[in-house]
Scaffold this motif. Structure first.
Motif, PDB file in Angstrom:
ATOM      1  N   GLY A   6       0.690  -1.276  -0.026  1.00 54.14           N
ATOM      2  CA  GLY A   6       0.002   0.226   0.140  1.00 54.14           C
ATOM      3  C   GLY A   6       1.005   1.229  -0.097  1.00 54.14           C
ATOM      4  N   GLU A   7       0.269   2.349  -0.420  1.00 57.72           N
ATOM      5  CA  GLU A   7       1.028   3.612  -0.456  1.00 57.72           C
ATOM      6  C   GLU A   7       1.104   4.131   1.098  1.00 57.72           C
ATOM      7  N   PRO A   8       2.476   4.685   1.433  1.00 48.98           N
ATOM      8  CA  PRO A   8       2.457   4.757   2.808  1.00 48.98           C
ATOM      9  C   PRO A   8       1.638   6.522   3.109  1.00 48.98           C
ATOM     10  N   LEU A   9       1.390   6.385   4.301  1.00 50.59           N
ATOM     11  CA  LEU A   9       0.494   7.350   4.823  1.00 50.59           C
ATOM     12  C   LEU A   9       1.144   9.135   4.562  1.00 50.59           C
ATOM     13  N   LEU A  10       2.460   9.097   4.924  1.00 52.10           N
ATOM     14  CA  LEU A  10       3.328  10.505   4.707  1.00 52.10           C
ATOM     15  C   LEU A  10       4.109  10.206   3.137  1.00 52.10           C
ATOM     16  N   LYS A  11       3.910  11.030   2.474  1.00 51.40           N
ATOM     17  CA  LYS A  11       4.747  11.148   1.265  1.00 51.40           C
ATOM     18  C   LYS A  11       5.915  11.709   1.364  1.00 51.40           C
ATOM     19  N   VAL A  12       7.135  10.985   1.533  1.00 51.51           N
ATOM     20  CA  VAL A  12       8.361  11.256   1.854  1.00 51.51           C
ATOM     21  C   VAL A  12       9.180  10.696   0.551  1.00 51.51           C
ATOM     22  N   ARG A  13      10.392  11.397   0.572  1.00 51.31           N
ATOM     23  CA  ARG A  13      11.301  10.910  -0.469  1.00 51.31           C
ATOM     24  C   ARG A  13      12.459   9.764   0.062  1.00 51.31           C
ATOM     25  N   LEU A  14      12.398   8.297  -0.074  1.00 53.97           N
ATOM     26  CA  LEU A  14      13.185   7.512   0.521  1.00 53.97           C
ATOM     27  C   LEU A  14      14.486   7.574  -0.160  1.00 53.97           C
ATOM     28  N   GLU A  15      15.618   7.736   0.540  1.00 51.63           N
ATOM     29  CA  GLU A  15      16.838   7.860  -0.153  1.00 51.63           C
ATOM     30  C   GLU A  15      17.711   6.883  -0.170  1.00 51.63           C
ATOM     31  N   ARG A  16      17.725   6.235   1.209  1.00 50.04           N
ATOM     32  CA  ARG A  16      18.746   4.940   1.296  1.00 50.04           C
ATOM     33  C   ARG A  16      18.117   4.464   2.682  1.00 50.04           C
ATOM     34  N   VAL A  17      18.269   2.826   2.746  1.00 51.81           N
ATOM     35  CA  VAL A  17      18.053   2.212   3.763  1.00 51.81           C
ATOM     36  C   VAL A  17      19.137   1.189   4.139  1.00 51.81           C
ATOM     37  N   THR A  18      19.367   1.057   5.216  1.00 53.49           N
ATOM     38  CA  THR A  18      20.555   0.224   5.744  1.00 53.49           C
ATOM     39  C   THR A  18      19.942  -1.102   6.650  1.00 53.49           C
TER      40      THR A  18
END
Length: 207
Positions: free
Chosen positions: A55-67
């Protein structure tokens, strides 16, 4: 032709290597999933989940990287510590990196680790809400350092964005509003700052 026992053992071991396939560890699957999410490749991300529904996340943010870091395995379920690095898509947030922590949960299905998409995406939403509330302070403080005019502009931009968000997700908005108000009160103690307050909700809106 006769073969010695050691040669036979080596031959059997080498022959067996071609029959086995290395299964990715839980943290490897988790990293692949989040790499796909960062790229915006939802099809690849879905292929690594149990249900294939994101599903689409509630908050529209720009995910830049994940560790990710390691994994805790309990039975057929794995919990992978995950750190999200993201940006809030408003002008005043440029140059401010936000982060949040959560756990990516996986289930072992027929010998393969897959993301539990329902549980993980719920944890993702909650992590983003907490991370955004904390990051709001950084954005407001940075704007204040750039001058009163910039501060007022960014504050209004955040207020508009958060109140639009609040109309749909009132419960989640409470922490965002509280964090912003606390930051504003702290900054207003600085010399030369006029009292400022978030606008009151319109009639019928609940905060």
């Amino acid at each position: 032709m006769k073969f010695s026992a050691p040669l036979l053992i080596v031959a059997l071991l080498l022959g067996g290597c071609g029959l086995t396939r290395e299964v990715p560890l839980p943290q490897q699957t988790a990293q692949s999933f989040w790499n796909a999410m960062v790229r915006g490749d939802r099809q690849e991300a879905k292929a690594l989940t149990i249900r294939g529904r994101l599903g689409e996340p509630l908050l529209k943010v720009r995910l830049e990287r994940v560790t990710v870091a390691g994994a805790r395995v309990v039975g057929g379920r794995a919990f992978v510590p995950t750190t999200l690095f993201f940006a809030i898509p408003v002008d005043g947030a440029q140059g401010v990196e936000c982060n949040a922590t959560m756990e990516t949960e996986l289930l072992e299905v027929r010998g393969r680790w897959l993301i539990d998409d329902a549980v993980t995406m719920e944890a993702y939403d909650k992590a983003l809400q907490k991370g955004t509330a904390t990051c709001t302070s950084k954005i407001v403080e940075k704007a204040f350092e750039q001058g009163l005019e910039r501060f007022e502009s960014v504050k209004k931009e955040l207020e508009r964005g958060f109140f639009d968000f609040a109309r749909e997700f009132q419960e989640s908005f409470r922490s965002l509003q509280k964090e912003l108000n606390e930051t504003l009160r702290r900054l207003q103690k600085e010399p030369g700052m006029e009292p400022s307050e978030l606008p009151k909700p319109q009639e019928g809106e609940r905060i």
